[in-house]
Motif scaffolding. Structure first.
Motif, mmCIF file in Angstrom:
data_model
loop_
_atom_site.group_PDB
_atom_site.id
_atom_site.type_symbol
_atom_site.label_atom_id
_atom_site.label_comp_id
_atom_site.label_asym_id
_atom_site.label_seq_id
_atom_site.Cartn_x
_atom_site.Cartn_y
_atom_site.Cartn_z
ATOM 1 N N MET A 1 -13.601 3.533 -2.916
ATOM 2 C CA MET A 1 -14.446 3.642 -4.125
ATOM 3 C C MET A 1 -13.972 4.802 -4.989
ATOM 4 S SD MET A 1 -18.162 2.817 -2.471
ATOM 5 C CE MET A 1 -19.084 2.556 -3.980
ATOM 6 N N LYS A 2 -13.728 5.924 -4.381
ATOM 7 C CA LYS A 2 -13.332 7.125 -5.117
ATOM 8 C C LYS A 2 -12.014 6.886 -5.866
ATOM 9 C CE LYS A 2 -13.788 11.627 -5.794
ATOM 10 N NZ LYS A 2 -14.755 11.995 -6.798
ATOM 11 N N ASN A 3 -11.073 6.210 -5.189
ATOM 12 C CA ASN A 3 -9.731 6.014 -5.762
ATOM 13 C C ASN A 3 -9.591 4.690 -6.520
ATOM 14 O OD1 ASN A 3 -8.717 8.428 -4.665
ATOM 15 N ND2 ASN A 3 -8.347 7.447 -2.686
ATOM 16 N N ARG A 4 -10.611 3.842 -6.449
ATOM 17 C CA ARG A 4 -10.584 2.497 -7.050
ATOM 18 C C ARG A 4 -9.358 1.705 -6.563
ATOM 19 N NH1 ARG A 4 -14.441 2.469 -11.268
ATOM 20 N NH2 ARG A 4 -13.570 0.610 -12.253
ATOM 21 N N THR A 5 -9.040 1.866 -5.325
ATOM 22 C CA THR A 5 -7.939 1.148 -4.669
ATOM 23 C C THR A 5 -8.138 1.264 -3.155
ATOM 24 O OG1 THR A 5 -5.521 0.912 -4.632
ATOM 25 C CG2 THR A 5 -6.343 3.147 -4.578
ATOM 26 N N PRO A 6 -7.672 0.320 -2.336
ATOM 27 C CA PRO A 6 -6.877 -0.866 -2.605
ATOM 28 C C PRO A 6 -7.671 -1.987 -3.290
ATOM 29 C CG PRO A 6 -6.904 -0.333 -0.237
ATOM 30 C CD PRO A 6 -7.936 0.494 -0.882
ATOM 31 N N GLU A 7 -7.012 -2.562 -4.280
ATOM 32 C CA GLU A 7 -7.628 -3.609 -5.086
ATOM 33 C C GLU A 7 -7.042 -4.970 -4.702
ATOM 34 O OE1 GLU A 7 -6.678 -3.203 -9.250
ATOM 35 O OE2 GLU A 7 -7.773 -5.040 -9.751
ATOM 36 N N ILE A 8 -7.875 -6.009 -4.739
ATOM 37 C CA ILE A 8 -7.388 -7.375 -4.488
ATOM 38 C C ILE A 8 -6.909 -7.963 -5.815
ATOM 39 C CG2 ILE A 8 -8.055 -9.712 -3.735
ATOM 40 C CD1 ILE A 8 -8.147 -7.733 -1.427
ATOM 41 N N THR A 9 -5.691 -8.462 -5.811
ATOM 42 C CA THR A 9 -5.173 -9.135 -7.011
ATOM 43 C C THR A 9 -4.624 -10.510 -6.603
ATOM 44 O OG1 THR A 9 -3.018 -8.108 -6.692
ATOM 45 C CG2 THR A 9 -4.506 -6.998 -8.227
#
Ligand code: 13P
Ligand code: SF4
Length: 328
Positions: free
Chosen positions: A295-303
């Protein structure tokens, strides 16, 4: 040649973890307009901070309905990917990108495309525990909550391929009386339960009911008093007159069972070996710390490539339409 990956100095690391992770996650949730969706197989800590805990059908429905801008998916990759298929414009975060699934891995897309080509005129019903590429090759998705009802709605003369779980496939065939062509995939966790040890437990606890997930092998299912999805098992243990249960699914669900029925006894079905292999090694990669950092880093993101997403969306939508009256 191997290239070393340098840590991104702008990202928070475990050295930056706050002392009160629960409070910090709640703050981030408000700041980001995020929702935390968690599967029952997650660590109790994660279940306790989630906005919604559910089975695959319930989680898909929540992902389809949420108006949050960010979905933090505390589950495995195919679940977060399903949320992304339904929400292309939202940021979907998975605390550990390595949280895969042995069942999804047992069905590679190129091999499945050949299998499908070898069975022309078959309708492809795929269990949601598969990659977006397999969903894109499917006609209808199902979950353990709705697989029987979905297959029952398909015209009797329509040949069906069922993928990727052979155990759920066999269970659906037994329930519906339909022949289906099965992909031979399975879940390492649900195939680990020992029939012999379950029978021993039944002798030691003669009034206990055996609850089993349909991903278990038929040798385990034949001893079950009740078979269902994780949500169905949770509801059943609350409604049943029995006061003890032998639980043949990932033991993470027992956290909710104990919360909902504190006076009852829940005994995890033992694995074949002396190991903790009835715990899903993929689900358990997620931790509260990784959830905070995601949440803090906004990653890992699903793409996802848009063409795959669109092709996978169609059978997902068919599932949601065909299972409107079914609880999940
Ligand atoms: P459900 O929670 O939908 O029953 O599925 C269990 C499972 O295998 C999750 O990986
Ligand atoms: Fe996959 Fe089995 Fe883990 Fe579920 S329990 S995520 S099916 S490996």
């Amino acid at each position: 040649m191997f290239t070393a990956v340098r840590p991104n100095p702008t990202l928070s690391t475990t050295a930056d973890l706050p002392l009160d992770l629960f409070a910090a996650i709640q703050d981030l949730k408000r700041e980001m307009n995020a929702v935390i969706l968690a599967h029952y197989y997650q660590d109790p800590d994660i279940q306790d901070i989630a906005d919604y805990i559910g089975d695959s059908l319930g989680l898909s429905r929540q992902a389809a309905a949420t108006d949050a801008e960010v979905i933090v998916f505390a589950g495995v990759h195919f679940m977060a990917e399903t949320a992304k298929i339904l929400n292309p414009d939202k940021l979907v975060l998975l605390p550990d990108l390595n949280a895969g699934c042995s069942l999804a891995d047992s069905c590679p897309a190129d091999a499945f495309a050949q299998f499908k080509a070898a069975h022309p005129n078959h309708l492809v019903v795929s269990y949601v525990n598969c990659t977006a590429e397999i969903k894109a090759l499917s006609d209808i998705i199902c979950t353990s909550s709705n697989a029987v009802e979905i297959v029952q709605q398909i015209p009797a003369d329509q040949p069906i391929i069922f993928a990727p779980d052979r155990n759920l496939g066999r269970y659906v065939m037994a329930q519906t009386g339909r022949e289906m062509v099965l992909w031979e995939g399975s879940c390492i966790v649900h195939e680990t339960f020992s029939e012999r040890k379950i029978v021993q437990l039944k002798v030691q606890h003669p009034t206990a009911e055996v609850l089993a997930h349909p991903e278990c092998e038929s040798t385990v299912l034949r001893h079950a008093d009740y078979i269902g999805s994780t949500t169905a098992l949770l509801k059943h243990c609350q409604q049943s007159q029995s006061s003890a249960f032998i639980v043949a699914t990932e033991p993470g669900i027992i956290h909710q069972m104990q919360k909902k029925a504190p006076d009852k006894q829940f005994i995890p079905a033992p694995p074949l070996n002396h190991c903790a292999c009835n715990e899903c090694p993929h689900m358990r990669l997620n931790t509260l710390e990784k959830l905070y950092l995601a949440m803090k880093n906004r990653t890992p993101e699903i793409t996802l490539p848009e063409s795959t997403r669109l092709a996978a969306l169609r059978p997902m939508q068919r599932m949601l339409e065909m299972s409107q009256g079914i609880k999940g």
